[in-house]
Scaffold this motif. Structure first.
Motif, mmCIF file in Angstrom:
data_model
loop_
_atom_site.group_PDB
_atom_site.id
_atom_site.type_symbol
_atom_site.label_atom_id
_atom_site.label_comp_id
_atom_site.label_asym_id
_atom_site.label_seq_id
_atom_site.Cartn_x
_atom_site.Cartn_y
_atom_site.Cartn_z
ATOM 1 N N ALA A 101 92.594 53.506 75.052
ATOM 2 C CA ALA A 101 92.012 54.196 73.908
ATOM 3 C C ALA A 101 92.830 54.000 72.638
ATOM 4 N N ARG A 290 80.156 54.914 67.163
ATOM 5 C CA ARG A 290 80.510 53.517 66.924
ATOM 6 C C ARG A 290 80.858 52.811 68.234
ATOM 7 N N ARG A 291 81.555 53.498 69.116
ATOM 8 C CA ARG A 291 81.895 52.907 70.410
ATOM 9 C C ARG A 291 80.634 52.619 71.220
ATOM 10 N N ILE A 292 79.705 53.561 71.237
ATOM 11 C CA ILE A 292 78.482 53.384 71.999
ATOM 12 C C ILE A 292 77.623 52.275 71.394
ATOM 13 N N ALA A 294 78.713 49.698 69.739
ATOM 14 C CA ALA A 294 79.349 48.413 70.035
ATOM 15 C C ALA A 294 78.986 47.939 71.438
ATOM 16 N N ALA A 295 78.899 48.863 72.380
ATOM 17 C CA ALA A 295 78.489 48.480 73.736
ATOM 18 C C ALA A 295 77.023 48.071 73.772
ATOM 19 N N PRO A 302 77.387 51.934 78.037
ATOM 20 C CA PRO A 302 78.747 52.308 77.647
ATOM 21 C C PRO A 302 79.593 52.678 78.865
ATOM 22 N N ARG A 303 80.776 52.112 78.933
ATOM 23 C CA ARG A 303 81.683 52.389 80.037
ATOM 24 C C ARG A 303 82.391 53.722 79.819
ATOM 25 N N ARG A 305 85.486 54.055 79.621
ATOM 26 C CA ARG A 305 86.517 53.774 78.625
ATOM 27 C C ARG A 305 85.965 53.931 77.216
ATOM 28 N N ASP A 306 84.693 53.555 76.995
ATOM 29 C CA ASP A 306 84.088 53.705 75.671
ATOM 30 C C ASP A 306 83.810 55.169 75.356
ATOM 31 N N ALA A 309 87.375 57.326 75.062
ATOM 32 C CA ALA A 309 88.494 56.830 74.269
ATOM 33 C C ALA A 309 88.900 57.824 73.186
#
Length: 487
Positions: A101, A290-292, A294-295, A302-303, A305-306, A309
């Protein structure tokens, strides 16, 4: 092979040896540089404190504390703070670094700032408990015994921590310093000098805090699995729950500040707490989106980790803040009494001017210990935690932060390490219970196989309980011995 080629090959090997030697030299110099920075910090703080004490006229003889005593107390206190920071930074940062993260350097810097903020802004309540509720500090100051007694407490706690580390025993700095202060009081005035009721309250907090962390962490894991892990749309569920969890804990930490050093009324405090929590929730949600996104760009779900984080990073910052607020008192309480004795000898202005030095030494020592010496432990613990699961790491981090912040608000000195261990045990016991519930109809396994599959090792629990039980009397005995010698 031609002679020219052999000569070039030999030259390449010689150059590789030189490069390897240079790299080895750089690595050794890094360790030396870190030690040098720590020694420089100790020296600067000792010179500053001794200089202020000398200007205040504390070098008088008799019952007055001398400049040398102030210097010795400062050196011992900062060494203690560096040790605490180096050992405890993994409690805050390892889950976030291990999950990817945040990077190690950025994480160490962020945690260092949070440690200092916790010590400076919220460390007064726990420090007051250690200073006032274990021994009669007013009598120690009046009789001129505060400085030698607190020097004995610091020395005993530091030696016991080193012995325990050498033996591999999981002991607590908080337990050590409480035992040291109590033992020093006994050495000066006998058993009647110790406020046993206050010690009992502190010890009750030591028992209750790991249990509370276990319950909170297990409850968080149950909530996350039911509301996020089993949800049809895990991304949407994560948006709904994860920022709200971190925001609630941030509001709790903000309430400790607003109701304490900022001194606001109840209505204003509540409004500010809600506003700070809402701001953190909005920021966490934006970053999580933003993380979701990007996946989703690469067409993947989304993992974990995403999803976890940002919450893990925020939990690490809150944990570091809570650690600074609680464990800085292990340094500020005894050092503050030494500097208060210096103020008595040199006059009230000198004493009041010396008190912020104790806070700076504690906060700076905690932060510097983590920055300089905590990276190896963070990497080691973080790699182990990630192999378990980032979800469980998040639940342990958030549960530990909640309990330590609550204890700091109440002024109770607790061990952040043992609270974190309690959170780990709580998650493990919950998983055992859940596993038994799922496999209730399955054929019973042999006893040996059941023990092998046990998630929480009972022997480890017994070992930790034994270390908790022995730390207080051991550090108290050492402090009583040193206190008698100093008298």
């Amino acid at each position: 092979m031609s002679r020219q080629f052999r000569e070039i090959h030999t030259l390449d090997k010689d150059l590789e040896r030189i490069s390897a030697a240079e790299r080895a030299g750089v690595q050794s110099l890094r360790a030396l540089t870190r030690t040098g920075i720590a020694v420089l910090f100790v020296a600067v703080m000792v010179v500053v404190a001794a200089g202020m004490a000398a200007r205040g006229g504390t070098a008088a003889l008799g019952n007055h504390v001398g400049v040398a005593t102030v210097a010795a107390g400062m050196a011992l206190a900062i060494y203690f703070a560096l040790t605490i920071g180096a050992n405890d930074v993994s409690n805050s940062l390892s889950p976030a670094v291990g999950s990817g993260a945040i990077g190690l350097r950025a994480g160490l810097a962020l945690v260092a700032v949070a440690e200092i903020a916790g010590a400076v802004l919220a460390g007064d309540r726990v420090s007051a408990t250690l200073s006032l509720r274990i021994v009669n500090s007013a009598q120690l100051l009046a009789d001129g015994q505060a400085a030698p007694a607190m020097l004995a407490a610091l020395l005993a706690a530091a030696i016991w921590m080193n012995l325990a580390t050498w033996a591999g025993a999981p002991v607590s700095t908080t337990h050590s310093i409480v035992g040291g202060i109590a033992g020093a009081g006994v050495a000066v005035y006998g058993l009647s000098a110790v406020n046993w009721g206050g010690v009992a309250v502190i010890a009750l907090g030591w028992i209750a805090s790991p249990v509370a962390a276990a319950l909170v962490a297990a409850g968080l894991l149950a909530l996350v699995r039911e509301r996020i892990g089993m949800a049809a749309d895990r991304a949407a569920a994560a948006r709904r729950w994860l920022p709200a969890m971190v925001a609630a804990l941030t509001a709790l930490a903000a309430g400790m500040l607003i109701g304490g050093p900022l001194g606001q009324g109840k209505a204003v405090s509540l409004v500010l707490m809600l506003a700070i929590g809402a701001a953190v929730r909005v920021a966490a949600l934006a970053h999580l989106n933003r993380r979701i996104a990007a996946a989703a760009l690469i067409g993947a779900e989304p993992r974990q980790r995403d999803l976890f984080a940002v919450p893990l990073v925020l939990a690490a910052v809150l944990m570091a803040f809570a650690h600074g607020a609680n464990d800085a008192s292990n340094v500020t309480a005894p050092l503050g009494l030494i500097l208060a004795a210096a103020g008595q000898a040199g006059g009230a202005p000198a004493g009041s001017a010396l008190q912020p030095i104790a806070t700076l030494a504690a906060g700076g020592g905690l932060a510097l210990g983590g920055l300089l010496f905590g990276r190896r432990l963070v990497v080691m613990v973080g790699s182990r935690i990630t192999r378990l699961n980032p979800v469980r790491a998040f639940c342990v981090s958030l549960g530990t932060s909640a309990v330590v912040i609550g204890a700091s608000w109440l002024g109770l000195p607790v061990s952040t390490t043992h609270v974190a261990v309690g959170g780990v045990f709580g998650v493990g016991f919950y998983r055992e219970w859940e596993d038994r519930r799922r496999k209730r109809d399955r054929k019973a396994l042999p006893v040996e196989e059941t023990r092998r599959r046990t998630l929480v090792r009972r022997a480890h629990v017994r070992r930790i309980l034994f270390a908790w039980a022995i730390t207080l009397p051991a550090s108290a005995s050492l402090a009583a011995l040193f206190g008698t010698m100093m008298r």
